[in-house]
Every structure is written in C-alpha cells, then in structure tokens.
Design a protein around this motif. Structure first.
Motif, PDB file in Angstrom:
ATOM      1  N   ASN A 109       1.899 -18.558  -2.945  1.00  0.00           N
ATOM      2  CA  ASN A 109       2.647 -18.591  -1.690  1.00  0.00           C
ATOM      3  C   ASN A 109       1.771 -19.245  -0.612  1.00  0.00           C
ATOM      4  OD1 ASN A 109       0.999 -16.618  -0.350  1.00  0.00           O
ATOM      5  ND2 ASN A 109       2.190 -14.973  -1.304  1.00  0.00           N
ATOM      6  N   LYS A 110       2.318 -19.413   0.576  1.00  0.00           N
ATOM      7  CA  LYS A 110       1.604 -20.115   1.643  1.00  0.00           C
ATOM      8  C   LYS A 110       0.268 -19.452   1.984  1.00  0.00           C
ATOM      9  CE  LYS A 110       2.208 -21.951   6.301  1.00  0.00           C
ATOM     10  NZ  LYS A 110       3.064 -22.057   7.467  1.00  0.00           N
ATOM     11  N   ASP A 111       0.263 -18.125   2.110  1.00  0.00           N
ATOM     12  CA  ASP A 111      -0.985 -17.414   2.438  1.00  0.00           C
ATOM     13  C   ASP A 111      -2.022 -17.560   1.318  1.00  0.00           C
ATOM     14  OD1 ASP A 111       0.008 -16.574   4.879  1.00  0.00           O
ATOM     15  OD2 ASP A 111       0.659 -14.616   4.130  1.00  0.00           O
ATOM     16  N   GLU A 112      -1.573 -17.500   0.069  1.00  0.00           N
ATOM     17  CA  GLU A 112      -2.494 -17.660  -1.054  1.00  0.00           C
ATOM     18  C   GLU A 112      -3.082 -19.078  -1.092  1.00  0.00           C
ATOM     19  OE1 GLU A 112      -0.557 -14.463  -4.210  1.00  0.00           O
ATOM     20  OE2 GLU A 112       0.346 -16.456  -4.010  1.00  0.00           O
ATOM     21  N   LYS A 113      -2.256 -20.068  -0.756  1.00  0.00           N
ATOM     22  CA  LYS A 113      -2.754 -21.450  -0.705  1.00  0.00           C
ATOM     23  C   LYS A 113      -3.830 -21.581   0.369  1.00  0.00           C
ATOM     24  CE  LYS A 113       1.558 -23.425  -2.327  1.00  0.00           C
ATOM     25  NZ  LYS A 113       2.796 -24.112  -1.975  1.00  0.00           N
ATOM     26  N   THR A 114      -3.595 -20.987   1.522  1.00  0.00           N
ATOM     27  CA  THR A 114      -4.581 -21.034   2.604  1.00  0.00           C
ATOM     28  C   THR A 114      -5.861 -20.325   2.182  1.00  0.00           C
ATOM     29  OG1 THR A 114      -2.826 -21.132   4.258  1.00  0.00           O
ATOM     30  CG2 THR A 114      -4.997 -20.423   5.026  1.00  0.00           C
ATOM     31  N   GLN A 115      -5.722 -19.181   1.535  1.00  0.00           N
ATOM     32  CA  GLN A 115      -6.893 -18.438   1.049  1.00  0.00           C
ATOM     33  C   GLN A 115      -7.649 -19.273   0.010  1.00  0.00           C
ATOM     34  OE1 GLN A 115      -5.942 -14.673  -0.785  1.00  0.00           O
ATOM     35  NE2 GLN A 115      -8.057 -13.987  -0.762  1.00  0.00           N
ATOM     36  N   ALA A 116      -6.920 -19.915  -0.903  1.00  0.00           N
ATOM     37  CA  ALA A 116      -7.557 -20.751  -1.926  1.00  0.00           C
ATOM     38  C   ALA A 116      -8.303 -21.919  -1.276  1.00  0.00           C
ATOM     39  CB  ALA A 116      -6.522 -21.262  -2.922  1.00  0.00           C
ATOM     40  N   ILE A 117      -7.696 -22.533  -0.288  1.00  0.00           N
ATOM     41  CA  ILE A 117      -8.347 -23.637   0.433  1.00  0.00           C
ATOM     42  C   ILE A 117      -9.670 -23.160   1.020  1.00  0.00           C
ATOM     43  CG2 ILE A 117      -8.219 -25.087   2.512  1.00  0.00           C
ATOM     44  CD1 ILE A 117      -5.129 -25.232   1.930  1.00  0.00           C
ATOM     45  N   ASN A 118      -9.630 -22.031   1.700  1.00  0.00           N
ATOM     46  CA  ASN A 118     -10.842 -21.502   2.342  1.00  0.00           C
ATOM     47  C   ASN A 118     -11.921 -21.142   1.318  1.00  0.00           C
ATOM     48  OD1 ASN A 118      -9.759 -21.828   4.922  1.00  0.00           O
ATOM     49  ND2 ASN A 118      -8.854 -19.786   4.917  1.00  0.00           N
ATOM     50  N   LEU A 119     -11.519 -20.519   0.225  1.00  0.00           N
ATOM     51  CA  LEU A 119     -12.489 -20.145  -0.800  1.00  0.00           C
ATOM     52  C   LEU A 119     -13.098 -21.377  -1.475  1.00  0.00           C
ATOM     53  CD1 LEU A 119     -10.653 -17.104  -2.433  1.00  0.00           C
ATOM     54  CD2 LEU A 119     -12.775 -17.042  -1.080  1.00  0.00           C
ATOM     55  N   LEU A 120     -12.262 -22.367  -1.781  1.00  0.00           N
ATOM     56  CA  LEU A 120     -12.782 -23.573  -2.425  1.00  0.00           C
ATOM     57  C   LEU A 120     -13.666 -24.385  -1.489  1.00  0.00           C
ATOM     58  CD1 LEU A 120      -9.654 -24.536  -4.535  1.00  0.00           C
ATOM     59  CD2 LEU A 120     -11.841 -23.650  -5.372  1.00  0.00           C
ATOM     60  N   LYS A 121     -13.326 -24.425  -0.198  1.00  0.00           N
ATOM     61  CA  LYS A 121     -14.202 -25.080   0.774  1.00  0.00           C
ATOM     62  C   LYS A 121     -15.555 -24.374   0.830  1.00  0.00           C
ATOM     63  CE  LYS A 121     -11.117 -27.167   4.188  1.00  0.00           C
ATOM     64  NZ  LYS A 121     -10.645 -27.061   5.588  1.00  0.00           N
ATOM     65  N   LYS A 122     -15.507 -23.049   0.863  1.00  0.00           N
ATOM     66  CA  LYS A 122     -16.752 -22.262   0.901  1.00  0.00           C
ATOM     67  C   LYS A 122     -17.595 -22.550  -0.336  1.00  0.00           C
ATOM     68  CE  LYS A 122     -18.385 -17.476   1.206  1.00  0.00           C
ATOM     69  NZ  LYS A 122     -17.974 -16.064   1.286  1.00  0.00           N
ATOM     70  N   LEU A 123     -16.943 -22.581  -1.487  1.00  0.00           N
ATOM     71  CA  LEU A 123     -17.649 -22.873  -2.727  1.00  0.00           C
ATOM     72  C   LEU A 123     -18.227 -24.289  -2.692  1.00  0.00           C
ATOM     73  CD1 LEU A 123     -18.434 -22.145  -5.636  1.00  0.00           C
ATOM     74  CD2 LEU A 123     -16.175 -22.944  -6.349  1.00  0.00           C
ATOM     75  N   GLY A 124     -17.428 -25.253  -2.275  1.00  0.00           N
ATOM     76  CA  GLY A 124     -17.879 -26.642  -2.232  1.00  0.00           C
ATOM     77  C   GLY A 124     -19.046 -26.872  -1.307  1.00  0.00           C
ATOM     78  N   THR A 125     -19.024 -26.234  -0.143  1.00  0.00           N
ATOM     79  CA  THR A 125     -20.124 -26.442   0.809  1.00  0.00           C
ATOM     80  C   THR A 125     -21.387 -25.683   0.414  1.00  0.00           C
ATOM     81  OG1 THR A 125     -19.284 -24.683   2.264  1.00  0.00           O
ATOM     82  CG2 THR A 125     -18.598 -26.942   2.771  1.00  0.00           C
ATOM     83  N   SER A 126     -21.252 -24.703  -0.478  1.00  0.00           N
ATOM     84  CA  SER A 126     -22.430 -23.949  -0.901  1.00  0.00           C
ATOM     85  C   SER A 126     -23.177 -24.625  -2.056  1.00  0.00           C
ATOM     86  CB  SER A 126     -22.040 -22.538  -1.324  1.00  0.00           C
ATOM     87  OG  SER A 126     -21.372 -22.558  -2.576  1.00  0.00           O
ATOM     88  N   ILE A 127     -22.551 -25.611  -2.667  1.00  0.00           N
ATOM     89  CA  ILE A 127     -23.171 -26.295  -3.807  1.00  0.00           C
ATOM     90  C   ILE A 127     -24.209 -27.285  -3.275  1.00  0.00           C
ATOM     91  CG2 ILE A 127     -22.784 -27.837  -5.752  1.00  0.00           C
ATOM     92  CD1 ILE A 127     -19.954 -26.559  -5.980  1.00  0.00           C
ATOM     93  N   LYS A 128     -25.400 -27.151  -3.780  1.00  0.00           N
ATOM     94  CA  LYS A 128     -26.489 -28.037  -3.355  1.00  0.00           C
ATOM     95  C   LYS A 128     -26.497 -29.241  -4.283  1.00  0.00           C
ATOM     96  CE  LYS A 128     -29.060 -23.991  -1.934  1.00  0.00           C
ATOM     97  NZ  LYS A 128     -27.979 -23.053  -2.167  1.00  0.00           N
ATOM     98  N   SER A 129     -26.280 -30.434  -3.709  1.00  0.00           N
ATOM     99  CA  SER A 129     -26.278 -31.626  -4.567  1.00  0.00           C
ATOM    100  C   SER A 129     -27.546 -32.405  -4.478  1.00  0.00           C
ATOM    101  CB  SER A 129     -25.124 -32.541  -4.240  1.00  0.00           C
ATOM    102  OG  SER A 129     -24.704 -32.498  -2.912  1.00  0.00           O
TER     103      SER A 129
END
Length: 152
Positions: free
Chosen positions: A132-152
C-alpha cells in the motif's frame, strides 16, 4: 561436541543473507516485468533508460549517461547508435570541447515517450501493487537508509 554455537550458526540467526536474497529476487522479478513491458513497446530497458534520462534531464554528455545508468563507454556507444538509427536521439559535439559528445532526444523520441510513459507508469503501479502507499513510503525510506550506509 561443544555446546557453544559456531560463528556460522550465529550468522544464520542474522537475517542479512535472507534479506539480500529476497531483495535480489524481488529486483529481478520487477525488472523482468518492466523488460517485458518495454519490449512490447519496441525498446529494451537500457534504451528506455537512456531515453527517459534525456527526456527528463535534457541533453547529456555520453560519458554522463553511462555513469547515470551504469554502462561502460562501449555499451553506451552501442545503445546510442541503436537509438540514433531509430531516430529517437541525435548526437552533437560540444562547441567548447570537441572531445565531448552530447546526446539529445529528438522530437520522435519525445513523441514515443509521451505515448508509452502513461502505460509504463501503470505497469510499475501494477508491479508494486503488493504494497500500500504507506508501505511503499516505508520501503523507500528503508532502502535509502540501506543504500547510504553502504561504503563503496
């Protein structure tokens, strides 16, 4: 045998590997559906990504296109050649630096994206209708958090 847990069995309790596998399988399934949709419109995903970038961001140096959609210079040249043959884009050398070539979306390319984008948007909504819309927003936030925490 020791009653202490091995480091491997402790790692099995951590859901990191499971998350990695689930994300990978989900990404593959979503991209397969998107690829089928694009093929039905006469494009592959890479061609669509280049056209979409030029459509939304305007002219781009070929090198920048490759960086933004993660293609090598040889691959981007191949894709640009294909799109140019279809008259969806054209290239032009920079007036300031002859070593730099820009890609531009043509009127035919704009017309194509104008015609296919609404259906493509609906296809993306269909692919993601499991949330649903709220779950999509939550997924976006979690994936952004995960992506920015990865050290490349």
């Amino acid at each position: 045998m020791s009653k202490e847990k091995s480091s491997f069995s402790l790692k099995k309790e951590d859901p990191s590997l499971k998350l990695f596998v689930v994300l990978s399988k989900t990404y593959r399934a979503m991209m397969n559906e998107a690829a089928i949709d694009m093929r039905s419109k006469g494009l592959n995903l890479t061609e669509f990504a280049v056209l979409e970038l030029l459509y939304h961001r305007g002219e781009q140096p070929l090198k920048k296109i490759g960086e933004k959609i993660l293609l090598t210079s040889g691959s981007i040249t191949y894709v640009i050649d294909k799109l140019e043959k279809k008259n969806y884009i054209y290239r032009k050398h920079s007036p300031h630096d002859g070593r730099v070539t820009f890609a531009y979306i043509s009127d035919k390319g704009i017309t194509l994206l104008d015609s296919i984008f609404p259906d493509h948007w609906r296809k993306i909504e269909e692919i993601l209708e499991g949330l649903n819309k709220d779950e999509k927003t939550q997924a976006i936030n979690l994936l952004k958090k995960l992506g920015t925490s990865i050290k490349s």
